[in-house]
Scaffold this motif. Structure first.
Motif, PDB file in Angstrom:
ATOM      1  N   GLY A   1      27.793   7.574   0.117  1.00 20.01           N
ATOM      2  CA  GLY A   1      26.016   7.694   0.059  1.00 20.01           C
ATOM      3  C   GLY A   1      26.344   9.081  -0.460  1.00 20.01           C
ATOM      4  O   GLY A   1      26.494   9.939   0.450  1.00 20.01           O
ATOM      5  N   PHE A   2      25.382   9.254  -1.950  1.00 13.38           N
ATOM      6  CA  PHE A   2      24.958  11.144  -1.564  1.00 13.38           C
ATOM      7  C   PHE A   2      23.947  11.549  -2.119  1.00 13.38           C
ATOM      8  O   PHE A   2      22.643  10.370  -2.482  1.00 13.38           O
ATOM      9  CB  PHE A   2      25.484  11.585  -2.193  1.00 13.38           C
ATOM     10  N   ALA A   3      22.769  11.818  -1.854  1.00 13.34           N
ATOM     11  CA  ALA A   3      21.507  12.718  -2.286  1.00 13.34           C
ATOM     12  C   ALA A   3      21.746  13.592  -3.423  1.00 13.34           C
ATOM     13  O   ALA A   3      22.413  14.761  -2.535  1.00 13.34           O
ATOM     14  CB  ALA A   3      20.880  12.732  -1.419  1.00 13.34           C
ATOM     15  N   LEU A   4      21.600  14.019  -4.437  1.00 10.54           N
ATOM     16  CA  LEU A   4      22.404  14.729  -5.521  1.00 10.54           C
ATOM     17  C   LEU A   4      20.654  15.841  -6.429  1.00 10.54           C
ATOM     18  O   LEU A   4      19.446  14.702  -6.136  1.00 10.54           O
ATOM     19  CB  LEU A   4      22.529  14.163  -6.259  1.00 10.54           C
ATOM     20  N   GLU A   5      21.000  16.475  -5.837  1.00 10.85           N
ATOM     21  CA  GLU A   5      20.017  17.768  -6.658  1.00 10.85           C
ATOM     22  C   GLU A   5      20.287  18.824  -7.777  1.00 10.85           C
ATOM     23  O   GLU A   5      21.368  19.245  -7.369  1.00 10.85           O
ATOM     24  CB  GLU A   5      19.212  18.815  -5.543  1.00 10.85           C
TER      25      GLU A   5
ATOM     26  N   PRO B   1      14.175  19.917 -10.775  1.00 11.40           N
ATOM     27  CA  PRO B   1      14.869  19.395  -9.643  1.00 11.40           C
ATOM     28  C   PRO B   1      14.966  18.319 -10.808  1.00 11.40           C
ATOM     29  O   PRO B   1      14.261  17.985 -10.671  1.00 11.40           O
ATOM     30  CB  PRO B   1      14.296  19.838  -8.566  1.00 11.40           C
ATOM     31  N   LYS B   2      16.310  17.920 -10.203  1.00  6.51           N
ATOM     32  CA  LYS B   2      16.391  16.285 -10.715  1.00  6.51           C
ATOM     33  C   LYS B   2      17.231  15.472  -9.788  1.00  6.51           C
ATOM     34  O   LYS B   2      17.716  16.273  -8.929  1.00  6.51           O
ATOM     35  CB  LYS B   2      17.593  16.431 -11.991  1.00  6.51           C
ATOM     36  N   ARG B   3      16.901  15.276  -8.996  1.00  4.46           N
ATOM     37  CA  ARG B   3      16.960  14.458  -7.563  1.00  4.46           C
ATOM     38  C   ARG B   3      17.406  12.564  -7.845  1.00  4.46           C
ATOM     39  O   ARG B   3      16.838  11.995  -8.400  1.00  4.46           O
ATOM     40  CB  ARG B   3      16.083  14.541  -6.796  1.00  4.46           C
ATOM     41  N   SER B   4      17.935  12.921  -7.299  1.00  2.00           N
ATOM     42  CA  SER B   4      18.956  11.365  -7.217  1.00  2.00           C
ATOM     43  C   SER B   4      19.559  10.536  -6.385  1.00  2.00           C
ATOM     44  O   SER B   4      19.578  11.292  -5.414  1.00  2.00           O
ATOM     45  CB  SER B   4      19.908  10.782  -8.387  1.00  2.00           C
ATOM     46  N   LEU B   5      19.496   9.322  -5.484  1.00  2.00           N
ATOM     47  CA  LEU B   5      20.741   8.946  -4.573  1.00  2.00           C
ATOM     48  C   LEU B   5      21.506   7.931  -5.483  1.00  2.00           C
ATOM     49  O   LEU B   5      21.315   7.112  -6.162  1.00  2.00           O
ATOM     50  CB  LEU B   5      19.361   8.415  -3.320  1.00  2.00           C
ATOM     51  N   GLN B   6      23.084   8.265  -5.525  1.00  4.52           N
ATOM     52  CA  GLN B   6      23.930   7.315  -5.475  1.00  4.52           C
ATOM     53  C   GLN B   6      24.581   6.858  -5.050  1.00  4.52           C
ATOM     54  O   GLN B   6      25.335   7.180  -3.879  1.00  4.52           O
ATOM     55  CB  GLN B   6      24.570   8.102  -6.638  1.00  4.52           C
TER      56      GLN B   6
END
Length: 351
Positions: A109-113, A120-125
């Protein structure tokens, strides 16, 4: 030799608009490795298990849920509410976000900014053991970004290194049937009271979905002609009949329920582009399409099911049995009118 994190970050800087999946493929790495290259530079490794992650998501309000396989993408906007955990399968049951989750495949799992033109574009992948994408969650402008920092604080892993321990990618399962057990298949098919019983029937008979469809033949499964899916979507939009669209991979199935409106063909892609729902299907990846009928306690469930050249399930499209007799009749008539493949035989490919 695989590229270093520095090389990966440089490649991303050189191609900022390239889709992550395409960029990773061009570099000979997985999407998980692409994310890992940015740990400490916009990416944070987080606990991947759905029991840890999913209950935290309701605090964000509306989010965009994305699930894909090699040939199809589904995107839904809504609230992650109604989480129901389970050791083998978990659920999110909400009006917009409707998910079937298989936790053992939620490995990395990753949290991306990422910096975007609008901020900012934030996602959880989430990725599986082989580094293939299972599910992605994107914050929207209307999401509560205040929930981001607490989530990272609680789910951040001690290991924030770029190296990933990846397993080999599993080979797709070829169509599997047992012609000598066709009578048992038909008897079991006739006895179905719920569509979820079908895969248990296949497992008991040592078959898989596509093998069983090829073996059963009409009236249970009829192979359709090329172009059937495009025609189905266009006509479903035209008559505004509610449908259920299922798209998944080994770790997730995401579902849309409701009518569709805007269907657009772009090159090899057939797309549904509606508010809160996007669906993208590569028609050049379609090898077989079936019209399938299974018994349920509410009546027969008619579906159109799409497979790739390896026998993998790309997508399923059903009517909505609870939508009422008129909607069900309209859906069943639409499906019945789709052209069948020329020369499709009852035992085609079952040897």
């Amino acid at each position: 030799m695989k590229p270093t994190p520095e090389m990966i970050r440089a490649a991303r800087a050189d191609a900022p608009k390239t889709r992550a999946r395409d960029l990773a493929a061009s570099l000979g790495i997985t999407e998980a490795e692409l994310c890992a290259a940015f740990v400490g530079a916009g990416a944070t490794r987080i606990a991947a298990h759905p029991d840890a992650l999913i209950p935290r998501l309701a605090a964000f309000g509306p989010l965009m849920a994305l699930t894909r396989n090699e040939s199809c993408v589904i995107e839904k906007v809504g609230v992650y509410d109604g989480y129901r955990p389970g050791p083998h399968a978990a659920l999110v049951v909400h009006e917009e976000i409707d998910l079937r989750i298989f936790p053992r495949h939620w490995v990395h799992g990753f949290a991306l900014e990422e910096e975007g033109p609008a901020g900012p574009k934030r996602s959880l992948q989430i990725f599986d053991a082989a580094g293939e994408a299972v599910h992605k969650i994107y914050l929207r402008p209307e999401s509560d970004a205040g929930a981001w920092a607490p989530l990272l604080a609680d789910l951040r892993l001690a290991d924030q290194g770029a190296a990933l321990d990846l397993a080999p990618r599993a080979a797709p399962e070829a169509p599997r049937a047992a012609p000598e057990r066709r009578a048992e298949l038909i008897a079991g098919w006739e006895a179905l009271t719920d569509t979820h019983q079908f895969l248990r029937l296949c497992a008991r008979l040592k078959m898989n979905r596509l093998g069983a469809y090829r073996l059963a033949g009409a009236p249970y499964a009829r192979r359709l002609a090329p172009g059937a899916v495009e025609r189905l979507l266009a006509q479903a939009a035209e008559i505004a009949v509610p449908i259920m669209v299922f798209v998944g991979n080994q770790g997730m199935i995401e579902i849309h329920t409701g009518p569709i409106k805007r269907v657009v063909e772009m090159g090899p892609w057939i797309n549904v582009l509606d508010p809160g729902f996007d669906f993208h299907l590569r028609t050049d990846h379609i090898a077989e399409v079936y019209r399938v009928v299974k018994n349920t306690a509410r009546g027969p469930a008619h579906s159109v099911e799409v497979f790739d050249a390896d026998g993998g399930l790309i997508a399923q499209i059903f009517g909505v049995l609870k939508a009422g007799e008129g909607a069900v009749s309209a859906w069943n008539a639409l499906v019945a009118g789709l052209p069948e493949a020329e020369g499709a035989a009852v035992l085609e490919g079952a040897q």
